[in-house]
Design a protein around this motif. Structure first.
Motif, short mmCIF file in Angstrom:
data_model
loop_
_atom_site.label_atom_id
_atom_site.label_comp_id
_atom_site.label_asym_id
_atom_site.label_seq_id
_atom_site.Cartn_x
_atom_site.Cartn_y
_atom_site.Cartn_z
N LYS A 1 53.53 61.01 -25.08
CA LYS A 1 52.84 59.72 -25.03
C LYS A 1 52.55 59.26 -26.45
CE LYS A 1 50.03 56.48 -23.42
NZ LYS A 1 50.47 55.15 -23.41
N SER A 2 53.05 58.10 -26.80
CA SER A 2 52.76 57.51 -28.11
C SER A 2 51.62 56.51 -27.95
CB SER A 2 53.99 56.79 -28.66
OG SER A 2 53.62 55.97 -29.75
N GLU A 3 50.55 56.75 -28.70
CA GLU A 3 49.42 55.82 -28.68
C GLU A 3 49.82 54.52 -29.37
OE1 GLU A 3 46.62 56.40 -27.04
OE2 GLU A 3 47.39 58.38 -26.48
N VAL A 4 50.61 54.61 -30.43
CA VAL A 4 51.03 53.42 -31.18
C VAL A 4 51.92 52.52 -30.33
CG1 VAL A 4 52.41 52.64 -33.16
CG2 VAL A 4 50.78 54.51 -33.44
N LEU A 5 52.90 53.11 -29.65
CA LEU A 5 53.84 52.32 -28.84
C LEU A 5 53.32 52.07 -27.43
CD1 LEU A 5 57.14 54.05 -29.95
CD2 LEU A 5 56.29 51.81 -30.68
N ASP A 6 52.29 52.80 -27.04
CA ASP A 6 51.69 52.70 -25.72
C ASP A 6 52.71 52.97 -24.61
OD1 ASP A 6 49.54 52.37 -23.97
OD2 ASP A 6 50.04 50.25 -23.63
N ARG A 7 53.51 54.01 -24.83
CA ARG A 7 54.49 54.43 -23.83
C ARG A 7 54.98 55.83 -24.16
NH1 ARG A 7 59.51 54.39 -25.64
NH2 ARG A 7 59.99 53.22 -27.49
N THR A 8 55.80 56.36 -23.31
CA THR A 8 56.37 57.68 -23.52
C THR A 8 57.59 57.56 -24.44
OG1 THR A 8 55.64 58.36 -21.34
CG2 THR A 8 57.37 59.68 -22.35
N VAL A 9 57.71 58.50 -25.38
CA VAL A 9 58.85 58.53 -26.30
C VAL A 9 59.52 59.90 -26.22
CG1 VAL A 9 57.89 56.83 -27.90
CG2 VAL A 9 57.39 59.24 -28.23
N ASN A 10 60.77 59.94 -26.60
CA ASN A 10 61.53 61.19 -26.64
C ASN A 10 61.57 61.75 -28.05
OD1 ASN A 10 62.25 61.01 -23.89
ND2 ASN A 10 63.94 59.66 -24.40
N MET A 11 61.60 63.06 -28.11
CA MET A 11 61.75 63.75 -29.39
C MET A 11 62.44 65.08 -29.07
SD MET A 11 58.71 65.16 -31.90
CE MET A 11 58.04 63.55 -32.23
N GLU A 12 63.43 65.42 -29.86
CA GLU A 12 64.07 66.71 -29.70
C GLU A 12 63.67 67.57 -30.89
OE1 GLU A 12 67.98 67.02 -28.29
OE2 GLU A 12 67.75 65.32 -26.92
N VAL A 13 63.40 68.84 -30.62
CA VAL A 13 62.91 69.75 -31.65
C VAL A 13 63.66 71.07 -31.54
CG1 VAL A 13 60.89 70.95 -32.58
CG2 VAL A 13 60.62 68.69 -31.53
N ILE A 14 64.09 71.57 -32.67
CA ILE A 14 64.71 72.89 -32.74
C ILE A 14 63.77 73.77 -33.55
CG2 ILE A 14 66.65 74.24 -33.63
CD1 ILE A 14 68.39 71.71 -33.24
N ILE A 15 63.39 74.90 -32.97
CA ILE A 15 62.47 75.83 -33.62
C ILE A 15 63.13 77.20 -33.72
CG2 ILE A 15 60.24 77.03 -33.39
CD1 ILE A 15 59.76 74.18 -33.95
N PRO A 16 63.09 77.83 -34.88
CA PRO A 16 63.63 79.19 -34.99
C PRO A 16 62.88 80.14 -34.05
CG PRO A 16 63.19 78.28 -37.16
CD PRO A 16 62.58 77.35 -36.17
N GLU A 17 63.60 81.08 -33.50
CA GLU A 17 62.98 82.09 -32.65
C GLU A 17 63.57 83.45 -32.99
OE1 GLU A 17 63.67 81.17 -28.54
OE2 GLU A 17 65.79 80.91 -28.83
N PRO A 18 62.89 84.51 -32.61
CA PRO A 18 63.40 85.85 -32.94
C PRO A 18 64.82 86.05 -32.41
CG PRO A 18 61.20 85.96 -32.01
CD PRO A 18 61.66 84.54 -31.85
N ASP A 19 65.63 86.72 -33.18
CA ASP A 19 66.99 87.05 -32.75
C ASP A 19 67.40 88.36 -33.43
OD1 ASP A 19 67.60 86.41 -35.39
OD2 ASP A 19 68.54 84.51 -34.90
N ILE A 20 68.66 88.61 -33.51
CA ILE A 20 69.10 89.88 -34.09
C ILE A 20 68.83 89.98 -35.58
CG2 ILE A 20 70.85 90.30 -32.33
CD1 ILE A 20 72.95 89.30 -34.31
N PHE A 21 68.60 88.83 -36.25
CA PHE A 21 68.36 88.84 -37.69
C PHE A 21 66.87 88.83 -38.04
CE2 PHE A 21 72.50 86.70 -37.16
CZ PHE A 21 73.28 87.65 -37.79
N TYR A 22 66.04 88.28 -37.17
CA TYR A 22 64.61 88.15 -37.45
C TYR A 22 63.81 88.70 -36.28
CZ TYR A 22 66.28 84.91 -40.98
OH TYR A 22 66.94 84.36 -42.04
#
Length: 164
Positions: A9-30
């Protein structure tokens, strides 16, 4: 990598907006402990071009591989039709982007908001607006990049240079 599509929910636009996010997660290296010790991730904000949306970065580039290799978070806000402007119909897309987007993303995800950890990149109109945002708020980003940026008008670019 965790890849999430968010409807916020965007307060500025007064509607729902989309956003895609990529976050590092544990794997074989970390390990999980190494990931938790990072605290907040360096963040790259990616702005899409006109007639595109936030999913284009994931569908048409190797952004997930880049994020994994560099252990950075990627935030891809969606702005209707790549028009990053406030307009007469009271659609405050520029205000949303510059005042609400980064703040909202860092509220929900472990993203650093320190200048040394924040980067912005855009393509086409997103590229022009990445430069514009970087000039308007130099305290927000340590690096700004534009891929094939298109400006609106030469006069506006001159005005932008003088203003910032």
């Amino acid at each position: 990598m965790a890849w999430m599509r968010c409807n916020l929910k965007s307060e500025v636009l007064d509607r729902t907006v989309n956003m895609e996010v990529i976050i590092p997660e544990p794997d074989i290296f970390y390990s999980r402990e190494e990931m938790l010790s990072v605290g907040r991730f360096q963040t790259v904000y990616l702005l899409h071009g006109k007639s595109h949306n936030c999913s284009d970065w994931v569908r048409n580039t190797s952004i997930e591989r880049y994020a994994t290799d560099n252990q950075v978070a990627i935030v891809m806000p969606e702005v209707e039709n790549g028009t990053y402007r406030d307009d007469a119909e009271n659609r405050k897309r520029w205000t949303y982007l510059t005042e609400e987007c980064m703040q909202t993303a860092s509220l929900y995800f472990p993203l650093s908001t320190e200048k040394k950890d924040c980067f912005i990149i855009g393509i086409e109109q997103g590229g022009y607006n990445a430069v514009k945002w970087g000039l308007a708020e130099p305290e927000c980003f340590c690096r700004v990049a534009a891929i094939s940026p298109c400006g609106y008008q030469r006069d506006e670019m001159s005005e932008l240079r003088e203003q910032y």
